[in-house]
Design an enzyme around this catalytic site. Structure first.
Site, short mmCIF file in Angstrom:
data_model
loop_
_atom_site.label_atom_id
_atom_site.label_comp_id
_atom_site.label_asym_id
_atom_site.label_seq_id
_atom_site.Cartn_x
_atom_site.Cartn_y
_atom_site.Cartn_z
N ASN A 1 39.55 41.18 70.01
CA ASN A 1 38.63 40.66 69.01
C ASN A 1 38.18 41.81 68.11
O ASN A 1 37.99 42.92 68.57
CB ASN A 1 37.44 40.02 69.74
CG ASN A 1 36.31 39.57 68.84
OD1 ASN A 1 35.15 39.80 69.13
ND2 ASN A 1 36.64 38.92 67.75
N CYS B 1 27.04 40.96 72.85
CA CYS B 1 26.12 40.82 71.71
C CYS B 1 25.27 42.07 71.57
O CYS B 1 24.53 42.44 72.50
CB CYS B 1 25.21 39.60 71.89
SG CYS B 1 24.02 39.41 70.54
N ARG C 1 34.80 36.04 61.60
CA ARG C 1 34.59 35.93 60.14
C ARG C 1 35.86 35.55 59.40
O ARG C 1 35.82 34.86 58.38
CB ARG C 1 34.04 37.25 59.59
CG ARG C 1 32.56 37.44 59.90
CD ARG C 1 32.09 38.83 59.55
NE ARG C 1 32.85 39.85 60.28
CZ ARG C 1 32.65 41.16 60.18
NH1 ARG C 1 31.71 41.61 59.39
NH2 ARG C 1 33.37 42.01 60.86
N HIS D 1 36.01 43.08 72.40
CA HIS D 1 35.72 43.45 71.01
C HIS D 1 35.86 44.97 70.95
O HIS D 1 35.12 45.69 71.62
CB HIS D 1 34.30 43.02 70.62
CG HIS D 1 33.99 43.29 69.17
ND1 HIS D 1 33.31 42.39 68.38
CD2 HIS D 1 34.28 44.34 68.37
CE1 HIS D 1 33.19 42.89 67.15
NE2 HIS D 1 33.77 44.08 67.13
N MET E 1 30.36 31.83 67.58
CA MET E 1 29.62 32.29 66.40
C MET E 1 28.32 31.51 66.30
O MET E 1 28.35 30.28 66.17
CB MET E 1 30.44 32.09 65.12
CG MET E 1 31.65 32.98 65.01
SD MET E 1 32.59 32.69 63.49
CE MET E 1 33.61 31.29 63.98
N VAL E 2 27.20 32.22 66.40
CA VAL E 2 25.89 31.59 66.31
C VAL E 2 25.81 30.76 65.02
O VAL E 2 26.20 31.24 63.95
CB VAL E 2 24.77 32.66 66.32
CG1 VAL E 2 23.41 32.03 66.05
CG2 VAL E 2 24.76 33.37 67.67
N ASP F 1 37.96 42.24 63.46
CA ASP F 1 38.67 42.41 62.18
C ASP F 1 39.98 41.62 62.07
O ASP F 1 40.95 42.12 61.50
CB ASP F 1 38.97 43.90 61.92
CG ASP F 1 37.74 44.63 61.38
OD1 ASP F 1 36.69 43.98 61.22
OD2 ASP F 1 37.83 45.84 61.13
#
Length: 315
Positions: A213, A113, A238, A183, A31-32, A215
């Site tokens: 990956n 990304c 998140r 993802h 995560m950036v 949710d």
């Protein structure tokens, strides 16, 4: 690479042994700005098995000692650790991997990304349409790292036609990739539902581990994703920002975790904006709106600590 030079190199064995525990591996996503050393230390206290660094642009990393020091920090307890790079040519990725290999357990190539700047530079999600280049990059790292147990992985998004994704993954597997993180959205999708069927199709097409990956917001989501797809690991982003104790089964961030973050962040000298932003995420579900309004406008570490003591008391 502050703190790296004093690091005691530990014999980590084969990191893929993580996938033989009989349950999905619990992974902290790259995560950036957020999956930095201090936060990795926090989630490891709460049953996170494997952590990724934020995405680092390999060319900048190789060009500048300043970039290396600011972008990559670790210590001897920060294991197992995967360093994620954005790269578009095989030798640059291999060179960067050689620099970090003594103090990490693997490198991951970002092929997911979706941000416009990344794709326009030839990084990230555009690589899912360049399977031969991805294969070449994986091979280069494999051939230039002496340690056969060092992991080389890729993190991808899916195509609208999942057969293209399966082809990409099978080519990467043939090149020697250790595992693939999927993802379950296309590069155009943001908040649409995750395509668990596509993740399952990819998992069923490969013999290497697959990490799902998208949710993942609770331990129940980990179990549900595992049941739907049969994957070997589940990665959260998140969900962990909102609740770093999620993998330990907590429904919301426990107070102990909040104070653990304060201690770890102060110990690491975490810049105030990063320290504060993490707490804003962690407290969102457990504070009232008036409390949030006050908390979000605080501007010093001491003010934050006073607020926490006055609102919640100590643990």
């Amino acid at each position: 690479m502050t703190e790296v030079h004093d690091k005691i190199i530990m014999d980590s064995g084969n990191i893929t042994d993580l996938f033989n525990r009989g349950r999905p591996v619990r992974v902290c996503a790259p995560m950036v700005r957020y999956s930095k050393l201090a936060f990795r230390c926090l989630v490891r206290k709460y049953d996170c098995d494997l952590c990724f660094t934020p995405m680092i642009i390999a060319a900048d990393f190789m060009r500048s000692a300043k970039a290396r020091d600011s972008e990559f920090t670790t210590n001897k307890s920060d294991r197992p650790l995967i360093v994620q790079f954005a790269a578009k040519d095989a030798q640059t990725l291999a060179d960067a991997a050689c620099v970090v290999s003594p103090v990490s357990d693997g490198v991951d190539l970002n092929c997911g990304c979706p941000q416009r700047w990344a794709v326009s530079e030839g990084y990230g999600a555009c690589l899912i349409n360049k399977p031969e280049l991805v294969k070449d990059m994986v091979r280069h790292v494999r051939n230039q790292i002496d340690n056969p147990n060092y992991a080389v992985s890729i993190k991808i998004r899916i195509h609208k036609d999942v057969r293209k994704t399966v082809d990409l993954c099978q080519k990467a597997e043939a090149a020697g990739v250790s595992w693939i993180t999927v993802h379950g959205r296309t590069s155009d999708e943001r908040h649409q539902p995750v395509h668990y069927d596509a993740i399952k199709t990819i998992k069923d097409s490969l013999s290497i581990p697959v990490i799902a990956n998208g949710d993942i917001k609770s331990l129940q989501d980990v179990e549900a994703t595992y049941a739907l797809t049969g994957v070997d690991g589940v990665m959260a982003a998140r969900g962990l920002l909102a609740n770093p104790a999620m993998f330990a089964g907590y429904e919301e961030t426990p107070l102990q975790c909040v104070w653990d973050w304060v201690d770890i962040a102060v110990e690491h000298g975490t810049p105030f904006s990063c320290f504060h932003h993490h707490l804003i995420y962690m407290l969102e579900r457990i504070t009232s709106q008036p409390e949030r309004r006050v908390f979000n406008n605080l501007s010093s570490t001491s003010a934050v600590i006073d607020f926490l003591h006055n609102t919640y008391g100590s643990t």
